[in-house]
Scaffold this active site. Structure first.
Site, short mmCIF file in Angstrom:
data_model
loop_
_atom_site.label_atom_id
_atom_site.label_comp_id
_atom_site.label_asym_id
_atom_site.label_seq_id
_atom_site.Cartn_x
_atom_site.Cartn_y
_atom_site.Cartn_z
N HIS A 201 24.12 -19.66 73.94
CA HIS A 201 25.23 -18.73 73.71
C HIS A 201 26.61 -19.34 73.96
CE1 HIS A 201 26.38 -17.14 77.84
NE2 HIS A 201 25.26 -17.76 78.14
N THR A 237 5.22 -16.43 76.23
CA THR A 237 5.24 -16.53 74.77
C THR A 237 6.65 -16.87 74.30
OG1 THR A 237 3.45 -14.94 74.64
CG2 THR A 237 4.76 -15.25 72.64
N CYS A 325 31.75 -15.28 85.72
CA CYS A 325 30.77 -14.99 86.76
C CYS A 325 31.42 -14.41 88.00
CB CYS A 325 30.03 -16.27 87.13
SG CYS A 325 29.63 -17.27 85.71
C1 PLP Z 1 27.32 -20.46 81.24
C2 PLP Z 1 26.96 -21.59 82.13
C3 PLP Z 1 25.71 -21.67 82.75
C4 PLP Z 1 24.70 -20.56 82.64
O1 PLP Z 1 24.15 -20.45 81.38
P1 PLP Z 1 23.41 -19.07 81.01
O2 PLP Z 1 22.76 -19.34 79.70
O3 PLP Z 1 24.48 -18.05 80.91
O4 PLP Z 1 22.45 -18.81 82.10
C5 PLP Z 1 25.42 -22.76 83.53
N1 PLP Z 1 26.33 -23.75 83.70
C6 PLP Z 1 27.53 -23.72 83.12
C7 PLP Z 1 28.47 -24.85 83.33
C8 PLP Z 1 27.90 -22.64 82.32
O5 PLP Z 1 29.11 -22.61 81.76
#
Ligand code: PLP
Length: 377
Positions: A201, A237, A325
């Site tokens: 994402h 799965t 976050c």
């Molecule tokens: C967004 C992010 C994550 C976490 O990824 P998710 O797919 O949202 O769990 C980990 N490390 C960094 C540097 C990020 O920017």
């Protein structure tokens, strides 16, 4: 109201081409990739194609790519999975103070279980010190985990130098490259990277799918027990549709890599130039050269970051204070604290992260609203 989205480091919109490629796997192609008959074989073939696309993007081998549910899971699997499997060789891990919480908290969990962790300092630009890294190595060190690029301030760490040190000392090197994918050219073989986390994402695939690269020959423990999916390293799965989406997205982003990153740099530089010239008492955080193309992190003196975000939201502007976050967490960002940012600035930090859909007009609109708000104070 028109939405102007400047939070691409938090998540990105899914590209149309990606949705199109995923759709059959929500419909007629519903087979389980682990079964014998042709419906399942179609799913298996599609997953193989996705695995090849990820492998090609970072120059790994196809059997070195494990699909997971997100970047956080990839970090957990790499760090804890490796530590549990290799604890007879040593119990010391080296990381930095500015890692994502998926890395920091994995290390904290390991500390409670008898591992020792060194959290390296960073300088005022967010860069680790290689001398401190070398000095912290002991004969117990089994793993180094240092992020490729920071999600808040965009600083790119000296990954090749770190990997060289790790290789020379026979220590395994993991990097959280979730922010770097698509914005930095990564060759895991040439760069001596042993393990690497990525997440769909952050490069225009959907939320809820990630991958972990682990170099052949490196052993790690499975954390989630059950079936033998993902070379028996991750039970469950497979999320075929999203894995297909991740594969398509990573191929697309490296297809127009130069054009995409040039665009991000142009938008970012225009934003930073205008902010620096037109708003007083502000500081640009992070390294101006070794920096993610789409990241701008600026702190405004004596400004309340939440109020600023609220105001921008009234105009359809999406941006972030520090990192996504930490919006529910009032404590100051661990990254801004680690770079030693003045306390009069820390609360007034705005992270703007540009993406494919932004235009110059969007940037000017953002700067104008920002100016109105900050100058009113
Ligand atoms: C967004 C992010 C994550 C976490 O990824 P998710 O797919 O949202 O769990 C980990 N490390 C960094 C540097 C990020 O920017």
């Amino acid at each position: 109201m028109k939405i102007r989205y400047f939070d691409n480091a938090a998540t990105t919109p899914v590209r149309e081409e990606v949705v199109k490629e995923m759709l059959p796997f929500f419909g007629v192609e519903y087979g389980n990739a682990s079964v014998m008959y042709s419906l399942g074989r179609n799913a298996k073939k599609a997953m193989k194609r996705a695995r090849e696309r990820v492998a090609r993007a970072i120059n790994a081998d196809i059997n070195e790519i494990y699909f997971t549910s997100c970047g956080s899971e990839s970090d957990n699997l790499a760090i804890k999975g490796f530590a549990y499997e290799n604890k007879s060789k040593g119990n010391h891990i080296i990381t930095s103070k500015i890692e994502h919480h998926a890395v920091l908290d994995s290390c904290k969990t390991l500390e409670k279980q008898g591992f020792k962790v060194t959290y390296l300092n960073v300088d005022d630009k967010g860069k680790i010190n290689l001398e401190e890294l070398v000095n912290s190595i002991t004969n117990q060190t089994i793993l180094m985990t240092i992020m490729f690029a920071n999600n808040e301030i965009g600083t790119i760490e000296p990954i090749e130098e770190i990997a060289k040190i790790a290789k020379k000392k026979n220590i395994v090197f993991h990097t959280d490259a979730v922010q770097a994918i698509g914005n930095v050219k990564i060759d895991v073989k040439q760069m001596n990277i042993d393990m690497l986390s990525l997440s769909g994402h952050k490069f225009y695939a959907p939320k809820g799918v990630g991958a972990l690269y682990v170099k052949n020959g490196i052993n790690f423990k499975k954390l989630q027990d059950g079936g033998e999916q993902e070379y028996n390293k991750r039970a469950g799965t497979e999320n075929v549709a999203e894995i297909v989406g991740l594969g398509k997205a990573i191929e697309l982003i490296y297809n127009d890599y130069d054009e995409y990153n040039k665009k991000l740099i142009t938008l970012r530089n225009h934003y930073i130039d205008r902010v620096k010239n037109e708003i007083s008492n502000c500081k640009v955080n992070g390294d101006l050269i070794n920096r993610l193309p789409g990241n701008a992190n600026v702190s405004f003196k004596n400004v309340n970051g939440s109020e600023l975000l609220f105001e921008l939201d009234k105009y359809g502007i999406c941006a972030s204070a520090g990192s996504a976050c930490s919006t529910s967490n009032p404590a100051p960002s661990h990254v801004l604290t680690a770079i030693g940012l003045d306390k009069n600035y820390i609360g007034g930090t705005l992270r703007v992260s540009f993406g494919r859909d932004n235009t110059m007009e969007d940037v000017d609109f953002l700067v104008n609203r920002l100016k109105e708000f900050v100058n009113k104070k």
